[in-house]
Design an enzyme around this catalytic site. Structure first.
Site, PDB file in Angstrom:
ATOM      1  N   GLN A 199       0.895  -1.102   0.143  1.00  0.00           N
ATOM      2  CA  GLN A 199      -0.069   0.019  -0.091  1.00  0.00           C
ATOM      3  C   GLN A 199       0.916   1.208   0.168  1.00  0.00           C
ATOM      4  O   GLN A 199       2.129   1.365   0.406  1.00  0.00           O
ATOM      5  CB  GLN A 199      -0.954   0.208   1.210  1.00  0.00           C
ATOM      6  CG  GLN A 199      -2.003  -1.181   1.221  1.00  0.00           C
ATOM      7  CD  GLN A 199      -1.545  -2.298   1.847  1.00  0.00           C
ATOM      8  OE1 GLN A 199      -0.513  -2.483   2.087  1.00  0.00           O
ATOM      9  NE2 GLN A 199      -2.488  -3.100   2.445  1.00  0.00           N
ATOM     10  N   TRP A 479      -4.704   2.869   8.221  1.00  0.00           N
ATOM     11  CA  TRP A 479      -3.902   1.936   8.774  1.00  0.00           C
ATOM     12  C   TRP A 479      -3.971   2.072  10.211  1.00  0.00           C
ATOM     13  O   TRP A 479      -3.153   2.917  10.638  1.00  0.00           O
ATOM     14  CB  TRP A 479      -3.004   1.501   8.024  1.00  0.00           C
ATOM     15  CG  TRP A 479      -2.011   0.316   8.352  1.00  0.00           C
ATOM     16  CD1 TRP A 479      -2.281  -0.955   8.481  1.00  0.00           C
ATOM     17  CD2 TRP A 479      -0.548   0.384   9.215  1.00  0.00           C
ATOM     18  NE1 TRP A 479      -1.264  -1.564   8.824  1.00  0.00           N
ATOM     19  CE2 TRP A 479      -0.232  -0.771   9.182  1.00  0.00           C
ATOM     20  CE3 TRP A 479       0.353   1.439   9.264  1.00  0.00           C
ATOM     21  CZ2 TRP A 479       1.147  -1.281   9.756  1.00  0.00           C
ATOM     22  CZ3 TRP A 479       1.531   0.979   9.699  1.00  0.00           C
ATOM     23  CH2 TRP A 479       2.059  -0.284   9.777  1.00  0.00           C
ATOM     24  N   ARG A 480      -4.588   1.106  10.900  1.00  0.00           N
ATOM     25  CA  ARG A 480      -4.188   0.900  12.397  1.00  0.00           C
ATOM     26  C   ARG A 480      -3.378   0.031  12.454  1.00  0.00           C
ATOM     27  O   ARG A 480      -3.487  -1.219  11.855  1.00  0.00           O
ATOM     28  CB  ARG A 480      -5.554   0.458  13.154  1.00  0.00           C
ATOM     29  CG  ARG A 480      -5.286   0.168  14.597  1.00  0.00           C
ATOM     30  CD  ARG A 480      -6.441  -0.164  15.361  1.00  0.00           C
ATOM     31  NE  ARG A 480      -6.151  -0.566  16.630  1.00  0.00           N
ATOM     32  CZ  ARG A 480      -5.939  -1.971  16.947  1.00  0.00           C
ATOM     33  NH1 ARG A 480      -6.223  -2.953  15.887  1.00  0.00           N
ATOM     34  NH2 ARG A 480      -5.418  -2.478  18.075  1.00  0.00           N
ATOM     35  N   ALA A 481      -2.184   0.367  12.812  1.00  0.00           N
ATOM     36  CA  ALA A 481      -0.786  -0.356  12.671  1.00  0.00           C
ATOM     37  C   ALA A 481      -0.860  -1.572  13.552  1.00  0.00           C
ATOM     38  O   ALA A 481      -1.304  -1.878  14.448  1.00  0.00           O
ATOM     39  CB  ALA A 481       0.367   0.223  13.184  1.00  0.00           C
ATOM     40  N   ASP A 482      -0.515  -2.909  12.683  1.00  0.00           N
ATOM     41  CA  ASP A 482      -0.352  -4.190  13.090  1.00  0.00           C
ATOM     42  C   ASP A 482       0.973  -4.411  13.415  1.00  0.00           C
ATOM     43  O   ASP A 482       1.181  -5.535  14.142  1.00  0.00           O
ATOM     44  CB  ASP A 482      -0.937  -5.231  12.159  1.00  0.00           C
ATOM     45  CG  ASP A 482      -0.066  -4.984  10.930  1.00  0.00           C
ATOM     46  OD1 ASP A 482       1.233  -5.577  10.864  1.00  0.00           O
ATOM     47  OD2 ASP A 482      -0.513  -4.580   9.789  1.00  0.00           O
ATOM     48  N   GLU A 513      -7.699  -0.670   7.114  1.00  0.00           N
ATOM     49  CA  GLU A 513      -7.364  -1.978   7.703  1.00  0.00           C
ATOM     50  C   GLU A 513      -7.066  -1.888   9.281  1.00  0.00           C
ATOM     51  O   GLU A 513      -6.634  -0.705   9.743  1.00  0.00           O
ATOM     52  CB  GLU A 513      -5.892  -2.474   7.341  1.00  0.00           C
ATOM     53  CG  GLU A 513      -5.913  -2.767   5.587  1.00  0.00           C
ATOM     54  CD  GLU A 513      -4.582  -3.254   5.324  1.00  0.00           C
ATOM     55  OE1 GLU A 513      -4.427  -4.512   4.849  1.00  0.00           O
ATOM     56  OE2 GLU A 513      -3.548  -2.558   5.375  1.00  0.00           O
ATOM     57  N   GLU A 535      -8.104  -5.617   5.799  1.00  0.00           N
ATOM     58  CA  GLU A 535      -7.827  -6.779   6.508  1.00  0.00           C
ATOM     59  C   GLU A 535      -8.635  -6.437   7.924  1.00  0.00           C
ATOM     60  O   GLU A 535      -8.350  -5.244   8.436  1.00  0.00           O
ATOM     61  CB  GLU A 535      -6.240  -6.872   7.084  1.00  0.00           C
ATOM     62  CG  GLU A 535      -5.701  -7.664   5.853  1.00  0.00           C
ATOM     63  CD  GLU A 535      -4.184  -7.730   6.202  1.00  0.00           C
ATOM     64  OE1 GLU A 535      -3.547  -8.534   5.210  1.00  0.00           O
ATOM     65  OE2 GLU A 535      -3.770  -7.246   7.167  1.00  0.00           O
ATOM     66  N   TYR A 538      -6.441  -7.550  13.611  1.00  0.00           N
ATOM     67  CA  TYR A 538      -5.955  -8.816  14.266  1.00  0.00           C
ATOM     68  C   TYR A 538      -5.937  -9.218  15.599  1.00  0.00           C
ATOM     69  O   TYR A 538      -5.630 -10.361  15.953  1.00  0.00           O
ATOM     70  CB  TYR A 538      -4.097  -8.700  13.833  1.00  0.00           C
ATOM     71  CG  TYR A 538      -3.584  -8.716  12.501  1.00  0.00           C
ATOM     72  CD1 TYR A 538      -4.407  -8.495  11.287  1.00  0.00           C
ATOM     73  CD2 TYR A 538      -2.192  -8.564  12.300  1.00  0.00           C
ATOM     74  CE1 TYR A 538      -3.901  -8.490  10.061  1.00  0.00           C
ATOM     75  CE2 TYR A 538      -1.546  -8.361  10.969  1.00  0.00           C
ATOM     76  CZ  TYR A 538      -2.457  -8.355  10.011  1.00  0.00           C
ATOM     77  OH  TYR A 538      -1.911  -8.297   8.750  1.00  0.00           O
TER      78      TYR A 538
END
Length: 643
Positions: A199, A479-482, A513, A535, A538
């Site tokens: 991305q 993006w919510r960081a993974d 995500e 996604e 998680y």
């Protein structure tokens, strides 16, 4: 409009009104600053012979009278810093710009890598004006320790635009800087032009004479996950191979190749040479629209015949296909640099707001901007252009930016991070009411991060609130960081990536995500989304912590609210990756919408990748399940049309 949307809109409405009133009254601002803010001080430039005072030390402007050895050395120095995966969350930012001319040759090609936070662009009025003979590469760089397993899943935040690339590979492998892990021999990485990114790594307004590989095959487990091309011409193939999903808009291509044409979600809108619209499962998942309903290309910096800097702002197109410049520069407006306020990371937000209140546009030079108040855009037609992926970080629970008009504001080239105090919204665009179909607000190549980069817990309820009717969202990743710093269910908290309340909003290349509630809430009428990648989070610690209601498991990734009468969605997918939790989690449906004939989905799907549980259905109980027990393999489960 649901209760979440009403609350956000009401909160920011009075803030916008107060900000606008203060600007009109001239309250709270010091004397007018100069047009070009003083460049940030600090480390010396990495390209000292290619600086332009107006843009600061991290903008390198090359010309074809410079020696190729000097240009190569500067490019290698930037790549040495920015390509390694350790640079993924650093604070360095670079714009690498080439004045019109020719760089490299077939016998002595210019070959370099593009790393994190690096913008590469030509400075011609047309992409033909700047020619690079060689290769401009992104390779696998995320490698498993002790192995030669490398992938491109984290190759984010870089770009290539407004030039011609004649793919000329060296006769023998060059000494890449930094060195490449290549288990198949030193020649593999010299076998193709590779842009193996995921991305937030778009290619725009480019001519590529040759083919492009989007999944670097020179390693084991060499995954890549997504990409975006617009307003470009590629004479050869787009070689996706196993790259999971891709958006191609308003371009001309020689063809596409994968397995046979791509993996899970390849979407083409207004693309000449697009493959057949076949959507039948693994490897043939092509969504094809012959024309883009409404599109507008990104503003770009260029130099005129006298060497003066300008920004060209393309006009909106309706029902278009192919590159906008196929018959010349195309309709639009040229704005001289004198009409821009050029900010550096040291520039106060109040100075940027004041400059735009006086009618100036805004260029943000590369760097990280820590903002004690929002940057407020009050004039219709204002252009806000980030160079080198300029990054905005609110510090006190404020928004990073608030855009008030619903007409002609263009935002591009920005990263917006959540800060240490929770922000209700990071970017608010427009106000409830009519917009402009002929001159829409534009949100392009704007990326949001919740966590990862900041070293302390961060939070923002909503990343992007789009109230502007007729606006265009074009290549936005929220993006919510993974992974990275301060990452966890209670560390980097965020409810929703995108809320759309405006009517007639069109989105292309939307990726959202890992948010903790609905990833997208769409309550505007007559909306269109062309490509959606998601996604699910998680890390929900339990099913009870992740419930849309007491009786509905999980949250729909994409919620079209009950008030909506018409909506069109094309090429939309949601993926199950429950890898940071021990819980078994179920999501009742990936997409939830009113069951009415005017709300339609085309080529939507779910994929189970990892974890216990999954999607119980695709849309409103239809399709699926897509869980760890059914099908139990990584392949899409499709709903071709709904209802």
């Amino acid at each position: 409009m649901n209760s979440i949307t009403r609350g956000i809109t009401a909160h920011w409405r009075w803030r916008r009104v107060l900000a606008a009133a203060a600007l009109v009254a001239g309250a709270g601002f010091a004397a007018a600053p100069s047009q070009v803010a003083t460049a940030a001080t600090g480390a010396p430039s990495i390209c000292p012979g290619a600086n332009v005072a107006s843009f600061g030390p991290n903008v390198c402007v090359f010309n074809d009278t410079m020696s190729q050895a000097t240009i190569q050395s500067d490019l290698n120095s930037i790549a040495a810093q920015q390509v390694p995966v350790a640079s993924q969350f650093d604070g360095l930012r670079y714009a690498v710009l080439f004045r019109p001319g020719t760089y490299g040759s077939a016998s002595n090609p210019l070959v370099f890598q593009v790393g994190y936070y690096t913008q590469v662009a030509g400075l011609g009025a047309m992409p033909q004006d700047t020619v690079v003979n060689g290769a401009i590469d992104v390779f696998n760089n995320l490698c498993t320790a002790g192995t030669q397993n490398c992938n491109s899943d984290d190759n984010f935040w870089r770009s290539l635009s407004n030039l011609t690339l004649n793919v000329d590979l060296p006769s023998s492998p060059p000494a890449y800087v930094p060195a490449i892990v290549d288990p198949f021999g030193t020649g593999c990485t010299n076998s193709a032009e590779m842009w193996s990114a995921s991305q937030a790594a778009p290619i725009r307004r480019a001519i590529v004479n040759g083919s492009v590989v989007f999944q670097d095959y020179c390693a084991n487990n060499n995954f890549a996950s997504g990409g975006f091309i617009a307003d470009s011409k590629v004479s050869g193939n787009l070689n996706f191979f196993g790259n999971q999903q891709f958006m191609v808009r308003n371009s001309a291509i020689g063809g596409a190749a994968g397995c046979p044409q791509g993996l899970w979600n390849m979407v083409y809108s207004g693309v000449q040479g697009a493959p057949a619209p076949v959507f039948t499962g693994q490897c043939e998942q092509n969504t094809v629209l012959s024309a883009s309903p409404v599109a507008e290309e990104e503003p770009f910096l260029f130099t005129d015949a006298g060497g003066n800097y300008n920004v060209f702002v393309p006009a909106a197109q309706h029902g278009s296909s192919g590159p906008s410049w196929a018959s010349g520069q195309g309709p639009g407006t040229t704005v001289p640099l004198s009409k821009f306020f050029v900010a550096s990371p040291d520039t106060p937000a109040s100075a940027m707001t004041a400059a735009m209140a006086r009618g100036q546009n805004l260029i943000l030079s590369p760097g990280v901007y820590h903002l004690d108040q929002p940057i407020v855009v009050t004039h219709p037609g204002t252009v806000v252009l980030g160079l080198g992926l300029a990054t905005l970080v609110p510090q006190h629970g404020n928004a990073a930016m608030v855009v008030i008009p619903n007409r002609g504001v263009k935002l591009s080239g920005l990263i917006i991070d959540a800060g240490p105090v929770s922000s209700p919204v990071l970017l608010s665009v427009g106000t409830p009411g009519p917009g402009s179909a002929s001159n829409p607000d534009l949100i392009q190549d704007v990326y949001f991060r919740i966590g990862g980069a900041e070293t302390t817990p961060v939070s923002a309820t909503v990343s992007l609130l789009d109230n502007a009717s007729n606006s265009i969202i074009d290549n936005v990743w929220a993006w919510r960081a993974d992974h990275g710093n301060a990452v966890g269910w209670t560390q980097n908290t965020a409810s929703t990536g995108l809320v759309v309340t405006g009517s007639d909003v069109t989105a292309y290349g939307l990726a959202v995500e890992h948010y903790q509630k609905n990833e997208v809430i769409w309550s505007g009428q007559r909306g269109t989304d062309i490509f959606f990648q998601n996604e699910l989070p998680y890390d929900p610690p339990s099913q009870s912590a992740w419930m849309a209601s007491p009786t509905q498991n999980g949250y729909p990734a994409f919620l079209v609210t009950p008030n909506v009468k018409t909506f069109q969605g094309y090429g939309m997918g949601s993926y199950v990756v429950f890898i940071q939790t021990s819980a078994t989690l179920h999501d009742a449906e990936a997409f939830q919408a009113p069951h009415t004939q005017g709300v339609q989905f085309h080529d939507v799907f779910g994929v189970w990748i990892s974890g216990s549980g999954g999607l119980d259905s695709i849309v409103n109980g239809v399709g699926g399940p897509v869980t760890s027990t059914n099908p139990g393999t990584v392949k899409p489960v499709d709903v071709v049309t709904y209802p």
